[in-house]
Enzyme design. Structure first.
Site, mmCIF file in Angstrom:
data_model
loop_
_atom_site.group_PDB
_atom_site.id
_atom_site.type_symbol
_atom_site.label_atom_id
_atom_site.label_comp_id
_atom_site.label_asym_id
_atom_site.label_seq_id
_atom_site.Cartn_x
_atom_site.Cartn_y
_atom_site.Cartn_z
ATOM 1 N N LYS A 79 1.024 -1.521 -0.060
ATOM 2 C CA LYS A 79 0.163 0.054 0.125
ATOM 3 C C LYS A 79 1.163 1.445 0.272
ATOM 4 C CE LYS A 79 -2.892 -1.728 3.535
ATOM 5 N NZ LYS A 79 -3.943 -1.178 4.611
ATOM 6 N N ASP A 145 3.912 -15.134 -7.876
ATOM 7 C CA ASP A 145 3.722 -15.352 -9.664
ATOM 8 C C ASP A 145 4.428 -16.616 -10.865
ATOM 9 O OD1 ASP A 145 1.329 -15.399 -8.261
ATOM 10 O OD2 ASP A 145 0.679 -13.564 -8.932
ATOM 11 N N HIS A 291 -3.451 -17.506 0.849
ATOM 12 C CA HIS A 291 -2.077 -17.041 0.859
ATOM 13 C C HIS A 291 -1.561 -18.030 1.643
ATOM 14 C CE1 HIS A 291 -4.508 -12.806 0.088
ATOM 15 N NE2 HIS A 291 -3.770 -12.677 0.145
#
Ligand code: F6P
Length: 367
Positions: A79, A145, A291
């Protein structure tokens, strides 16, 4: 005592198994240089920009034994950041402000001569923009990923594939016992590496990935073929970012301040409902790994790669090769401009050997 030169290390973006092994390798390699010491900023650049600053000295003691631990001792965030720092307004709303100049001032005060930013695409983008403003920064790529280009693979990916494959293996026995269709959702927003790899390793029947939009009728046909063929059960692996032909990804907005990604997760429920419409008599269950794929002990492979990346990052600092990102291009650990690493995305290529292999062993991609 002579003032040592300081490099600052941080971890940004989603966590990933192997981050601690990189941090440890950085500290150990830097220790070989008498005139350097390593600082760690807590939660990416937030540590430097916080009041009081959250910046710690990293030494042999602080990093001892951490290579086998998941997560990151430096904490992380996906963030905000120096270009878009969230500030709450008196009416409770939020705006973002650019704190880059202040960041540079604070780094100078700390005596930081170089920064090592360990992160994914978002962190590399911030690193590149700061580099263009004059920051002496090198990048270390991380993501489960495996979606960053310029490097054959990122650490964390293999651990995630192990976890997802272990899940497939476990789902096979329960699926077989109940004659069910088990739908397992793997992470992978835009790239289906984890899902496809786990499908091949675990011997799934269907692998649905973002790069190959699927046709629900074809998925249903494959499942019926399996069930009517006498097997009685089927395993479907679906990446969170998979979509139907002509359809969109299943995503929702986040209400977390400063979080700009769409929240994925749940595409497997849509698939389950749509399959039920075509084959009403199937029993199916959904498992969303989420997760779990980012947690726990990194595999030996990921620890080794992470250690190689950490050592290389320090060497780039010593050689003053700033604006570069560490990369693995078999068999070498090299560096590439951060700019070129973020200019291209590492998708699973539909004509790649992995896709062809999956098809050759009877895995349907639903196309
Ligand atoms: O980028 C890696 C990833 O694991 C994605 O596959 C996933 O959608 C995302 O992170 C979720 O991250 P977080 O919940 O930490 O924002």
């Amino acid at each position: 005592m002579v003032q040592k030169k300081r490099m600052l290390v941080m971890t940004g973006g989603g966590d990933c198994p192997g981050l601690n092994a990189v941090i440890r390798a950085i500290v150990k390699r830097a220790k070989l240089e008498e005139n350097w010491e390593v600082l760690g900023s807590i939660e990416a650049f937030n540590g430097v920009l916080s009041d009081p600053m959250e910046v710690v000295l990293l030494n042999g003691k602080t990093v001892s034994g951490i290579h086998i631990r998941g997560g990151t001792i430096l904490k992380t965030t996906n963030k905000g950041g120096p270009f878009a720092w969230p500030v709450e307004q008196p009416d409770g709303s939020w705006i973002t402000v650019d704190r880059c100049d202040e960041l540079f001032e604070r780094l100078e005060k700390l005596g930081v001569e170089a920064v090592i930013s360990i992160g994914g695409e978002g962190s590399m983008d911030i690193a590149q923009r700061l580099y263009e403003k004059g920051l002496k920064v090198v990048g270390v790529p991380k993501t489960i990923d495996n979606d960053l280009s310029s490097t054959d693979v990122t650490f964390g990916f293999q651990t995630a594939v192990e976890i997802a494959t272990d899940a497939v293996d476990k789902l096979v026995t329960t699926a077989a016992s109940h004659n069910r269709v088990m739908i397992m959702e793997a992470m992978g927003r835009d790239a289906g590496w984890i899902g496809l790899s786990a499908a091949v390793a675990g011997g799934a029947d269907v692998a649905l990935i973002p790069e190959v939009p699927y046709d629900i009728e074809k998925v249903a046909a494959k499942i019926q073929e399996r069930i009517q063929g006498g097997k009685g059960f089927a395993i479907v692996v679906i990446s969170e970012g998979a979509k139907q032909k002509g359809g969109d990804v299943i995503a929702r907005e986040s209400d977390e301040v400063g979080y700009h990604n769409k929240l994925l997760g749940g595409v497997s429920h849509q698939l389950q409902a749509n399959l039920k419409k075509i084959i009403p008599n199937i029993d199916s269950r959904v498992v969303i790994l989420g997760h779990l794929q980012r947690g726990g002990t990194p595999t030996a492979y990921d620890r080794i790669l992470a250690t190689q990346f950490g050592v290389k990052a320090v060497e780039l600092v010593l050689e003053e090769k700033f604006g570069e990102m560490v990369a693995y291009q078999k068999p070498d650990v090299i560096s590439v401009p951060i700019k070129s690493a973020i200019s291209e995305y590492n998708y699973v290529k539909p004509d790649s050997n992995l896709v062809q292999t999956a098809r050759s062993v009877g895995i349907s991609l639903g196309d």
